[in-house]
Structures are given as C-alpha cells and as structure tokens.
Design a protein around this motif. Sequence first.
Motif, mmCIF file in Angstrom:
data_model
loop_
_atom_site.group_PDB
_atom_site.id
_atom_site.type_symbol
_atom_site.label_atom_id
_atom_site.label_comp_id
_atom_site.label_asym_id
_atom_site.label_seq_id
_atom_site.Cartn_x
_atom_site.Cartn_y
_atom_site.Cartn_z
ATOM 1 N N TYR A 242 -77.532 -85.005 -85.739
ATOM 2 C CA TYR A 242 -77.964 -85.756 -86.905
ATOM 3 C C TYR A 242 -78.624 -87.082 -86.537
ATOM 4 O O TYR A 242 -79.517 -87.547 -87.229
ATOM 5 N N GLY A 243 -78.201 -87.674 -85.429
ATOM 6 C CA GLY A 243 -78.790 -88.950 -85.020
ATOM 7 C C GLY A 243 -80.271 -88.853 -84.720
ATOM 8 O O GLY A 243 -80.977 -89.855 -84.711
ATOM 9 N N GLY A 244 -80.755 -87.641 -84.503
ATOM 10 C CA GLY A 244 -82.178 -87.457 -84.212
ATOM 11 C C GLY A 244 -82.955 -86.872 -85.365
ATOM 12 O O GLY A 244 -84.022 -86.300 -85.154
ATOM 13 N N ILE A 245 -82.439 -87.039 -86.582
ATOM 14 C CA ILE A 245 -83.084 -86.379 -87.714
ATOM 15 C C ILE A 245 -84.481 -86.931 -87.977
ATOM 16 O O ILE A 245 -85.389 -86.199 -88.383
ATOM 17 N N ASP A 246 -84.695 -88.222 -87.751
ATOM 18 C CA ASP A 246 -86.036 -88.776 -87.966
ATOM 19 C C ASP A 246 -87.044 -88.141 -87.011
ATOM 20 O O ASP A 246 -88.161 -87.792 -87.401
ATOM 21 N N LYS A 247 -86.628 -87.987 -85.745
ATOM 22 C CA LYS A 247 -87.522 -87.346 -84.774
ATOM 23 C C LYS A 247 -87.727 -85.879 -85.134
ATOM 24 O O LYS A 247 -88.835 -85.341 -84.990
ATOM 25 N N ALA A 248 -86.682 -85.244 -85.624
ATOM 26 C CA ALA A 248 -86.807 -83.845 -86.040
ATOM 27 C C ALA A 248 -87.801 -83.707 -87.185
ATOM 28 O O ALA A 248 -88.566 -82.737 -87.249
ATOM 29 N N HIS A 249 -87.807 -84.671 -88.094
ATOM 30 C CA HIS A 249 -88.784 -84.654 -89.181
ATOM 31 C C HIS A 249 -90.201 -84.741 -88.626
ATOM 32 O O HIS A 249 -91.107 -84.045 -89.109
ATOM 33 N N ARG A 250 -90.407 -85.596 -87.630
ATOM 34 C CA ARG A 250 -91.746 -85.723 -87.056
ATOM 35 C C ARG A 250 -92.163 -84.421 -86.377
ATOM 36 O O ARG A 250 -93.316 -83.986 -86.480
ATOM 37 N N ILE A 251 -91.214 -83.799 -85.677
ATOM 38 C CA ILE A 251 -91.508 -82.509 -85.050
ATOM 39 C C ILE A 251 -91.885 -81.483 -86.107
ATOM 40 O O ILE A 251 -92.847 -80.718 -85.959
ATOM 41 N N LEU A 252 -91.130 -81.459 -87.195
ATOM 42 C CA LEU A 252 -91.391 -80.498 -88.265
ATOM 43 C C LEU A 252 -92.788 -80.674 -88.847
ATOM 44 O O LEU A 252 -93.512 -79.695 -89.071
#
Length: 394
Positions: free
Chosen positions: A107-117
């Motif tokens: 969850y701590g990387g959710i912002d980066k995951a959004h960018r990947i998405l």
Amino acid sequence: MSLYNHAALVGRLPGKVSDRAAASDLLKRFDPERDSYLVWRLGVEFGYQFVDAAIQAEEQLRVIAHVVTEELAQLHTLRDSLGWEGPISDPTEILGTLLEEARSMDYGGIDKAHRILLSMTSMAITSDDHSLRAATQQVEAVADLISDMRTDTAKPPSSVARAVYRYLTPELGDFERRRWQAIVDVDDLLAGKFSALTSLHDHLGPPQTTFRFLDRQILPPGTQSEARPALQPITNYRSSPTVFDEERLRILDRITERYPRLRDVLEPRFCLISPSSRVRERLSVGDALANYHVLEIEVGPKIFAVAASPMTGQDAIYIVRSDVSSAPWQEVLTQTKQRARDLGAKTVRVTGDSGVRYSQAADRVIAYLTCPAHSFRSSTPVFYEGRWSVGEYW
C-alpha cells in the motif's frame, strides 16, 4: 453547463508564449465535447469539468499544462527507457514487466502503482489490433492489484483504477473512436507537437488548486435524473460486476420522505444536486452512470449531504455532516473516496435482499443523519427494536 471557454483560455496565455496560434489550437483538444484521450487523462487527475466560477482561466491553463507535461514525460520514459515503439505496436512484453513491478508493491507504493497503471493504459489503448486484448488484460490486472491494496484497517477504493476499467471496456461508448483519438493524441505528444503547452507549464508553474472539477446542476427537490433504459450489466473482468441500478438513486427520495421533522420546530430543507444532462451525452456510458447525485439537507444551522450513485458493485452511499467535518461537503465529496472518509464522511453499502435493500439503506443513512455527532464519528448503524440507529437518537 461547462465553463470550458476556449477564448478565455487563449486570453490568459502569458505574454512569454511565443507561438500563441499553436497553443490556441492545442487547447481545443481539451474541450470536453471531444471526449479525447487527453480529456480523459485530465479527468483522471483533476475531474472532467471546469465549472467552479472561482477557478480562473489561468488556473485551468495550469491544470492542462500540468497534464500535458506529466503525460509527455511518462511517454518518453516508456519509449526511451523501456523500449516501447509507440502507437500501433505490441507492448505486451513491456506491460508484463510493469505488471510484475506493480505486484511487488504494498500500500505504501500506491501512488507509484497509479503512475504505472496510467502509463500502461496509454500503451494498451494505442496497441496494434493483434495485441489489444492481451494488453488490456494486463492493465486490468494492475487495476485489480490497486483495488485490492489495503491499509491496516481498511480497503481504499481507487478512482483511478475504476476510470481505467471504464476507459478500456469495449462495451462502453464508441471504443474504436476512443482508441483512434488516443492514438492521435499520443502520437502527436511523442512527435513534439505539444511544445507550446509544455512551455506554458514552465511559465505558469504547477496547479494551485487541490479541488476536483465536477459538472453539477442544481435541480428542484425530488427531481429524478434521466436514466437510460434496459442497460446491460457492465463487467470489468472482475469477480463483482458493475451494474446500473436506478433504484439506488430513489434512495434519496426515500430519505426525503422519511426524514423526521423534529417536533415541528426545525423543518428540513432538501435540495437535490445531480449531474448535468450534458455529461451523459458527452462522456462514456460508464463514466456518466457513475456520477454521484447529492441530496443536501439543511436543518437549522446544520447542513448534511448524502451522495448516491446508480452503480452497484463499486459505489457506496456517502454521508457528510457539517457538525462533524470541518470542511464543507462540496470539498469532502470532491476528494478521492479515501480522502472523503479521512475528512469525516461515512459510507453505507446497498446490500441485502432485493425486496428491502433500498429501504434499509435509506434507514441506515437516516440513522447516521439523526444521531449525535460523537456517535456519527465512532459508531455504525445497528438494527435494534425494529429500527436502525447509530448511538442514541436526539
């Protein structure tokens, strides 16, 4: 009515912008009537409309320039660092790499995951015909991962993931037209045709506002929104389908009918705020139907808001109270869902047997609206002695 005004935007261009004609032409691509990839991309990050009169044209330019600059940097990374060949190519190998990267995040990387998405979405929607289906499934796998990310106490819904599901679903709107517009926009970005707006970003700086821009129209109390008849269920390749359910909107009417008059001293005032009819004409079916309808209730000095969506399987009812949230409901409900809860909003799910689920949902909402403020903060609805209550009633 949308406050997108091309002439006003051009009139606020800084004097340092040398190619004003090019900037003017590019700004036309952000007219919501176009429903283009760049309009969608702006919508994911900032909402779909410029409708708040307090948002000046210069701030709108900042938002547009920010989206262009961010998207261009993302596309360059995909091409120059990961080897993506651009539109009309097979991106599945690169998408697989990004999928594995997303799987390694918590969850701590959710912002980066959004960018990947988002970067994966631009590759999938512009991929060649042969790889389109596989590319779409890889993107949806990352959207599923983000939707399932948890904190220690709650599962945060992701508006970005939902927007991606809708954008890539062929059954929503004119998919081939949407795909072709994405190919044109992405190809022009990579070709350097948006330099007039990236320089605009340098002149104006980053966006100043943290609000999302929503299209709203105030209607008389009890006004029903127009509904599309006989819609087929919308599936997003997930275990829980998303389905249009008009009865969920009628929960707001049930609330106005059942809301208690407090000893005839304080007569509640109701105001229904629904999406403009233009939204349904302009956006895809999925986005249009997912717009929330808000019932504002004024009781003496207190102002409450209940937001309901017609989409079952993805949207809860949200309740905001002015005696609990320090921010007005307009601010609370224009944040992400997780942020809305952080600001004091409560949620009610429309669940249970089909014969009573809507009635029970309305009663649970009323229990939230009529309980003491401290109970609203700390308690949840309980069915006791024939009624739903939260803490003790006034």
